[in-house]
Design a protein around this motif. Structure first.
Motif, PDB file in Angstrom:
ATOM      1  N   TRP A   1     -14.120-106.516   0.181  1.00 47.23           N
ATOM      2  CA  TRP A   1     -13.489-107.323  -0.873  1.00 47.23           C
ATOM      3  C   TRP A   1     -12.152-106.689  -1.266  1.00 47.23           C
ATOM      4  CZ3 TRP A   1     -16.930-110.000  -5.005  1.00 47.23           C
ATOM      5  CH2 TRP A   1     -16.150-110.764  -5.869  1.00 47.23           C
ATOM      6  N   SER A   2     -12.159-105.381  -1.447  1.00 50.47           N
ATOM      7  CA  SER A   2     -10.943-104.670  -1.836  1.00 50.47           C
ATOM      8  C   SER A   2      -9.849-104.812  -0.780  1.00 50.47           C
ATOM      9  CB  SER A   2     -11.251-103.193  -2.068  1.00 50.47           C
ATOM     10  OG  SER A   2     -12.217-103.019  -3.087  1.00 50.47           O
ATOM     11  N   TRP A   3     -10.237-104.755   0.500  1.00 50.06           N
ATOM     12  CA  TRP A   3      -9.264-104.884   1.581  1.00 50.06           C
ATOM     13  C   TRP A   3      -8.632-106.266   1.592  1.00 50.06           C
ATOM     14  CZ3 TRP A   3      -5.514-103.830   4.359  1.00 50.06           C
ATOM     15  CH2 TRP A   3      -5.263-104.368   5.615  1.00 50.06           C
ATOM     16  N   ARG A   4      -9.426-107.315   1.363  1.00 50.19           N
ATOM     17  CA  ARG A   4      -8.862-108.660   1.321  1.00 50.19           C
ATOM     18  C   ARG A   4      -7.862-108.807   0.176  1.00 50.19           C
ATOM     19  NH1 ARG A   4     -14.418-110.724   2.774  1.00 50.19           N
ATOM     20  NH2 ARG A   4     -14.811-110.782   0.528  1.00 50.19           N
ATOM     21  N   VAL A   5      -8.223-108.276  -0.993  1.00 54.94           N
ATOM     22  CA  VAL A   5      -7.319-108.338  -2.141  1.00 54.94           C
ATOM     23  C   VAL A   5      -6.064-107.508  -1.884  1.00 54.94           C
ATOM     24  CG1 VAL A   5      -7.074-107.692  -4.580  1.00 54.94           C
ATOM     25  CG2 VAL A   5      -9.167-108.822  -3.786  1.00 54.94           C
ATOM     26  N   HIS A   6      -6.262-106.346  -1.274  1.00 58.13           N
ATOM     27  CA  HIS A   6      -5.144-105.460  -0.942  1.00 58.13           C
ATOM     28  C   HIS A   6      -4.194-106.136   0.044  1.00 58.13           C
ATOM     29  CE1 HIS A   6      -3.525-101.340  -0.887  1.00 58.13           C
ATOM     30  NE2 HIS A   6      -3.313-101.495   0.410  1.00 58.13           N
ATOM     31  N   TYR A   7      -4.765-106.811   1.035  1.00 55.76           N
ATOM     32  CA  TYR A   7      -3.959-107.466   2.063  1.00 55.76           C
ATOM     33  C   TYR A   7      -3.185-108.660   1.486  1.00 55.76           C
ATOM     34  CZ  TYR A   7      -2.797-109.536   6.600  1.00 55.76           C
ATOM     35  OH  TYR A   7      -2.124-110.051   7.680  1.00 55.76           O
ATOM     36  N   TYR A   8      -3.834-109.399   0.600  1.00 53.96           N
ATOM     37  CA  TYR A   8      -3.177-110.532  -0.061  1.00 53.96           C
ATOM     38  C   TYR A   8      -2.111-110.059  -1.043  1.00 53.96           C
ATOM     39  CZ  TYR A   8      -2.659-114.387  -3.428  1.00 53.96           C
ATOM     40  OH  TYR A   8      -2.151-115.354  -4.272  1.00 53.96           O
ATOM     41  N   GLY A   9      -2.435-108.978  -1.757  1.00 56.17           N
ATOM     42  CA  GLY A   9      -1.564-108.513  -2.829  1.00 56.17           C
ATOM     43  C   GLY A   9      -0.540-107.495  -2.377  1.00 56.17           C
TER      44      GLY A   9
ATOM     45  N   LEU B   1       0.991-107.729   1.338  1.00 56.15           N
ATOM     46  CA  LEU B   1       1.616-109.058   1.272  1.00 56.15           C
ATOM     47  C   LEU B   1       1.466-109.772   2.618  1.00 56.15           C
ATOM     48  CD1 LEU B   1       4.934-108.395  -0.722  1.00 56.15           C
ATOM     49  CD2 LEU B   1       2.769-109.329  -1.586  1.00 56.15           C
ATOM     50  N   GLY B   2       0.277-109.602   3.218  1.00 52.27           N
ATOM     51  CA  GLY B   2       0.077-110.094   4.566  1.00 52.27           C
ATOM     52  C   GLY B   2      -0.283-111.559   4.676  1.00 52.27           C
ATOM     53  N   THR B   3      -0.703-112.188   3.566  1.00 53.38           N
ATOM     54  CA  THR B   3      -1.091-113.588   3.610  1.00 53.38           C
ATOM     55  C   THR B   3      -0.912-114.198   2.230  1.00 53.38           C
ATOM     56  OG1 THR B   3      -2.893-115.133   4.144  1.00 53.38           O
ATOM     57  CG2 THR B   3      -3.510-113.068   3.091  1.00 53.38           C
ATOM     58  N   ASP B   4      -0.763-115.507   2.205  1.00 53.51           N
ATOM     59  CA  ASP B   4      -0.732-116.240   0.938  1.00 53.51           C
ATOM     60  C   ASP B   4      -2.059-116.942   0.678  1.00 53.51           C
ATOM     61  OD1 ASP B   4       1.829-115.461   0.351  1.00 53.51           O
ATOM     62  OD2 ASP B   4       2.776-117.293   1.078  1.00 53.51           O
ATOM     63  N   ARG B   5      -3.013-116.760   1.566  1.00 52.77           N
ATOM     64  CA  ARG B   5      -4.329-117.372   1.374  1.00 52.77           C
ATOM     65  C   ARG B   5      -5.119-116.559   0.358  1.00 52.77           C
ATOM     66  NH1 ARG B   5      -8.944-118.672   5.951  1.00 52.77           N
ATOM     67  NH2 ARG B   5     -10.548-119.348   4.462  1.00 52.77           N
TER      68      ARG B   5
ATOM     69  N   PRO C   1      -7.895-114.126   7.133  1.00 52.78           N
ATOM     70  CA  PRO C   1      -7.064-113.347   8.067  1.00 52.78           C
ATOM     71  C   PRO C   1      -7.222-111.831   8.003  1.00 52.78           C
ATOM     72  CG  PRO C   1      -5.724-114.229   6.288  1.00 52.78           C
ATOM     73  CD  PRO C   1      -7.075-114.859   6.152  1.00 52.78           C
ATOM     74  N   ALA C   2      -8.020-111.298   7.101  1.00 51.32           N
ATOM     75  CA  ALA C   2      -8.225-109.847   7.037  1.00 51.32           C
ATOM     76  C   ALA C   2      -9.720-109.551   7.023  1.00 51.32           C
ATOM     77  CB  ALA C   2      -7.553-109.253   5.806  1.00 51.32           C
ATOM     78  N   HIS C   3     -10.145-108.607   7.858  1.00 53.59           N
ATOM     79  CA  HIS C   3     -11.563-108.257   7.975  1.00 53.59           C
ATOM     80  C   HIS C   3     -11.735-106.751   7.868  1.00 53.59           C
ATOM     81  CE1 HIS C   3     -12.648-112.292   9.540  1.00 53.59           C
ATOM     82  NE2 HIS C   3     -11.446-112.229  10.084  1.00 53.59           N
TER      83      HIS C   3
ATOM     84  N   ALA D   1      -6.341-107.340  10.838  1.00 52.32           N
ATOM     85  CA  ALA D   1      -5.520-108.378  10.255  1.00 52.32           C
ATOM     86  C   ALA D   1      -4.684-108.968  11.379  1.00 52.32           C
ATOM     87  CB  ALA D   1      -4.618-107.810   9.159  1.00 52.32           C
ATOM     88  N   PRO D   2      -4.254-110.215  11.228  1.00 47.15           N
ATOM     89  CA  PRO D   2      -3.487-110.861  12.295  1.00 47.15           C
ATOM     90  C   PRO D   2      -2.055-110.362  12.310  1.00 47.15           C
ATOM     91  CG  PRO D   2      -3.589-112.282  10.393  1.00 47.15           C
ATOM     92  CD  PRO D   2      -4.429-111.083  10.073  1.00 47.15           C
TER      93      PRO D   2
END
Length: 239
Positions: A65-73, A77-81, A94-96, A231-232
């Motif tokens: 969960w933290s990685w997805r938030v980290h990747y989005y935030g 800044l890896g995704t806008d989803r 897009p992040a696992h 991540a993609p």
């Protein structure tokens, strides 16, 4: 993943701090539980040599969960989803992150790997995500001092955000390096959280797919207990 559909907005990052507030609140409680579960797991491993599976799955879920938030935030800044509110893996996000469950763990290593053995990694990570750069100026008399610190990761993400704002593009070399730093930090987090006895490598696996990724994703299987974060490639601007 369709890169065009996932193309990052030029300016959404300006308000992501606001959008992330619900996640920050939930993660605050999850990380408190993560700490308690880690203490329980410490004694379970010390006595039995096993990490209780239910506790393991919960803590992996918190990291995921933290990685997805980290990747989005502001960690990539890896995704806008927008990140989902779940501990489970979301196949189409897009992040696992995954850590293979170890059937046995060393009773002796559990006493030292989270502090003594991890010291070299802590020193490196302190440069990546701690106060790696210190800026200070003096104005007026000697007693008047202003200071601020910024991590290397934060500085690189800030540069990426500004480039994205003005050009609509996320520079690939910058993205690759940021993703490599994030992977390094996550591997150390899994090791120091007692989830694996496999010592984290001293390397940046930049961009592309993590070489230790889960076989359900398009890559080779992870070695036993090896944490993997994927991540993609960086999205391209929509035409």
């Amino acid at each position: 993943m369709d890169a065009t559909e996932d193309a990052p907005s030029r300016a959404l990052w300006l308000v992501k701090w606001l959008l992330l507030i619900p996640h920050v609140v939930v993660l605050l409680f999850l990380w408190l539980a993560f700490t308690v579960v880690g203490v329980v797991a410490f004694f379970a491993i010390l006595i039995t040599g096993r990490y209780p599976r239910a506790l393991f799955d919960f803590n992996v879920g918190v990291l995921r969960w933290s990685w997805r938030v980290h990747y989005y935030g502001y960690g990539a800044l890896g995704t806008d989803r927008y990140p989902p509110f779940t501990l489970a893996d979301v196949p189409d996000y897009p992040a696992h992150l995954d850590v293979e469950y170890p059937e046995r763990l060393s009773r002796g290593l559990v006493l030292i790997k989270w502090w003594l053995l991890a010291i070299p990694h802590y020193l490196i990570i302190s440069v990546f995500v701690g106060g790696g750069i210190w800026l200070a100026t003096r104005a007026g008399d000697a007693d008047s001092t202003w200071g601020a610190s910024i991590s290397l990761l934060s500085l690189l993400v800030c540069i990426a955000a500004l480039v994205l704002l003005f050009t609509g593009r996320y520079p690939r070399p910058l993205y690759d390096f940021i993703l490599g730093v994030d992977r390094w930090v996550l591997r150390v987090a899994a090791y120091t959280s007692l989830m694996t006895d496999r010592y984290p490598p001293f390397r940046l696996d930049q961009g592309g797919t993590d070489p230790g990724s889960h076989p359900a994703w398009p890559t080779s299987p992870a070695p036993s207990g090896d944490p993997a974060a994927t991540a993609p490639p960086p999205p391209v601007p929509a035409r």
